[in-house]
Design a protein around this motif. Structure first.
Motif, short mmCIF file in Angstrom:
data_model
loop_
_atom_site.label_atom_id
_atom_site.label_comp_id
_atom_site.label_asym_id
_atom_site.label_seq_id
_atom_site.Cartn_x
_atom_site.Cartn_y
_atom_site.Cartn_z
N GLU A 97 0.83 -1.20 0.00
CA GLU A 97 0.00 0.00 0.00
C GLU A 97 0.87 1.26 0.00
OE1 GLU A 97 -3.33 2.27 2.72
OE2 GLU A 97 -3.21 0.09 2.85
N GLU A 98 1.90 1.26 0.83
CA GLU A 98 2.79 2.43 0.90
C GLU A 98 3.52 2.61 -0.43
OE1 GLU A 98 4.62 5.84 2.52
OE2 GLU A 98 2.77 4.78 2.97
N LEU A 99 3.94 1.52 -1.05
CA LEU A 99 4.62 1.60 -2.34
C LEU A 99 3.71 2.22 -3.40
CD1 LEU A 99 7.14 1.03 -4.05
CD2 LEU A 99 6.15 -1.22 -4.57
N LYS A 100 2.46 1.78 -3.45
CA LYS A 100 1.50 2.35 -4.42
C LYS A 100 1.32 3.84 -4.17
CE LYS A 100 -0.94 -1.97 -4.99
NZ LYS A 100 -1.84 -2.82 -4.23
N ARG A 101 1.20 4.21 -2.91
CA ARG A 101 1.01 5.63 -2.56
C ARG A 101 2.21 6.46 -3.06
NH1 ARG A 101 -2.16 8.32 0.69
NH2 ARG A 101 -3.07 6.42 1.54
N VAL A 102 3.40 5.97 -2.81
CA VAL A 102 4.60 6.71 -3.21
C VAL A 102 4.72 6.74 -4.74
CG1 VAL A 102 7.13 6.71 -3.10
CG2 VAL A 102 5.80 6.28 -1.04
N MET A 103 4.45 5.61 -5.38
CA MET A 103 4.54 5.56 -6.85
C MET A 103 3.59 6.57 -7.49
SD MET A 103 4.93 1.50 -7.64
CE MET A 103 5.07 1.68 -9.42
N ILE A 104 2.38 6.67 -6.96
CA ILE A 104 1.39 7.56 -7.58
C ILE A 104 1.62 9.01 -7.16
CG2 ILE A 104 -0.66 7.68 -6.10
CD1 ILE A 104 -0.41 6.52 -9.80
N HIS A 105 2.28 9.20 -6.03
CA HIS A 105 2.63 10.55 -5.55
C HIS A 105 3.42 11.31 -6.63
CE1 HIS A 105 3.60 13.55 -2.39
NE2 HIS A 105 4.77 13.62 -3.00
N GLY A 106 4.41 10.64 -7.20
CA GLY A 106 5.23 11.27 -8.24
C GLY A 106 4.40 11.66 -9.45
N VAL A 107 3.49 10.77 -9.86
CA VAL A 107 2.62 11.05 -11.01
C VAL A 107 1.70 12.23 -10.70
CG1 VAL A 107 0.75 10.11 -12.44
CG2 VAL A 107 2.74 8.69 -11.89
N LEU A 108 1.19 12.29 -9.47
CA LEU A 108 0.31 13.40 -9.08
C LEU A 108 1.05 14.73 -9.12
CD1 LEU A 108 -1.75 11.66 -6.25
CD2 LEU A 108 -2.60 12.39 -8.50
N HIS A 109 2.32 14.72 -8.76
CA HIS A 109 3.12 15.94 -8.92
C HIS A 109 3.14 16.37 -10.38
CE1 HIS A 109 4.62 17.15 -5.07
NE2 HIS A 109 5.22 15.99 -4.81
N TYR A 110 3.35 15.40 -11.28
CA TYR A 110 3.36 15.70 -12.70
C TYR A 110 2.02 16.27 -13.17
CZ TYR A 110 7.58 12.72 -12.95
OH TYR A 110 8.81 12.16 -12.77
N CYS A 111 0.94 15.87 -12.50
CA CYS A 111 -0.40 16.36 -12.83
C CYS A 111 -0.65 17.76 -12.28
CB CYS A 111 -1.47 15.42 -12.27
SG CYS A 111 -1.53 13.81 -13.10
N GLY A 112 0.30 18.26 -11.49
CA GLY A 112 0.18 19.62 -10.98
C GLY A 112 -0.16 19.74 -9.51
N TYR A 113 -0.31 18.61 -8.83
CA TYR A 113 -0.61 18.67 -7.40
C TYR A 113 0.66 18.95 -6.61
CZ TYR A 113 -5.07 16.75 -8.76
OH TYR A 113 -6.29 16.56 -9.36
N LYS A 114 0.53 19.81 -5.60
CA LYS A 114 1.67 20.20 -4.77
C LYS A 114 1.45 19.64 -3.36
CE LYS A 114 3.13 23.16 -7.99
NZ LYS A 114 3.49 22.36 -9.14
N ASP A 115 2.51 19.74 -2.54
CA ASP A 115 2.37 19.28 -1.15
C ASP A 115 3.19 20.10 -0.17
OD1 ASP A 115 4.85 18.35 -1.89
OD2 ASP A 115 4.42 16.24 -1.52
N LYS A 116 3.45 21.35 -0.51
CA LYS A 116 4.27 22.19 0.38
C LYS A 116 3.44 22.82 1.50
CE LYS A 116 8.24 21.61 -1.64
NZ LYS A 116 8.89 20.39 -1.17
#
Length: 139
Positions: A97-116
């Motif tokens: 589950e954690e691996l999937k979350r991290v893998m998709i986190h990078g893609v979401l950044h590419y989609c324009g989502y931020k986390d600062k």
């Protein structure tokens, strides 16, 4: 095209299922897949990249380099398997589950989502939850 590269003794089981999922996540955000490379590595490998390219002397679970152009998502996503394992224990979730979350986190950044900011981080977490659930849904 999605490629999976291994700089550590980890191997992703069922690459095709992950490829299918990531492609569907990208489509769900009205984006197009260009070339995304995942590089699975250990802490030492990722720490070196963090210091060399980002000037951060810290351990991290993911570093993504975004080469996207417009709606076409492209980039390199480096993931420390050691960090993902430790974080899964810390967050009381499975490694998968954690691996999937991290893998998709990078893609979401590419989609324009931020986390600062706190608000952005909350939105990112909600998107991660939504997209991780998509792994188990075939379309």
């Amino acid at each position: 095209m999605i490629s999976f590269n291994y700089e550590t003794d980890f191997i992703l089981e069922d690459e095709a299922a992950f490829e299918n999922w990531i492609s569907r996540v990208i489509a769900s955000e009205s984006k197009e897949l260009g070339e995304i490379s995942y590089i699975f590595c250990d802490d030492e490998y990722l720490h070196k990249i963090n210091v060399e390219y980002l000037n951060h002397d810290t351990l991290t679970d993911i570093i993504s380099f975004d080469y996207s152009e417009g709606k076409i998502l492209q980039g390199d996503i480096f993931i420390s398997i050691e960090r993902v394992r430790d974080n899964a224990k810390d967050f009381s979730v499975s490694f998968e589950e954690e691996l999937k979350r991290v893998m998709i986190h990078g893609v979401l950044h590419y989609c324009g989502y931020k986390d600062k900011s706190e608000a952005d981080e909350k939105r990112m977490r909600a998107k991660e939850d939504e997209k991780v659930l998509m792994f188990h849904v075939e379309h």
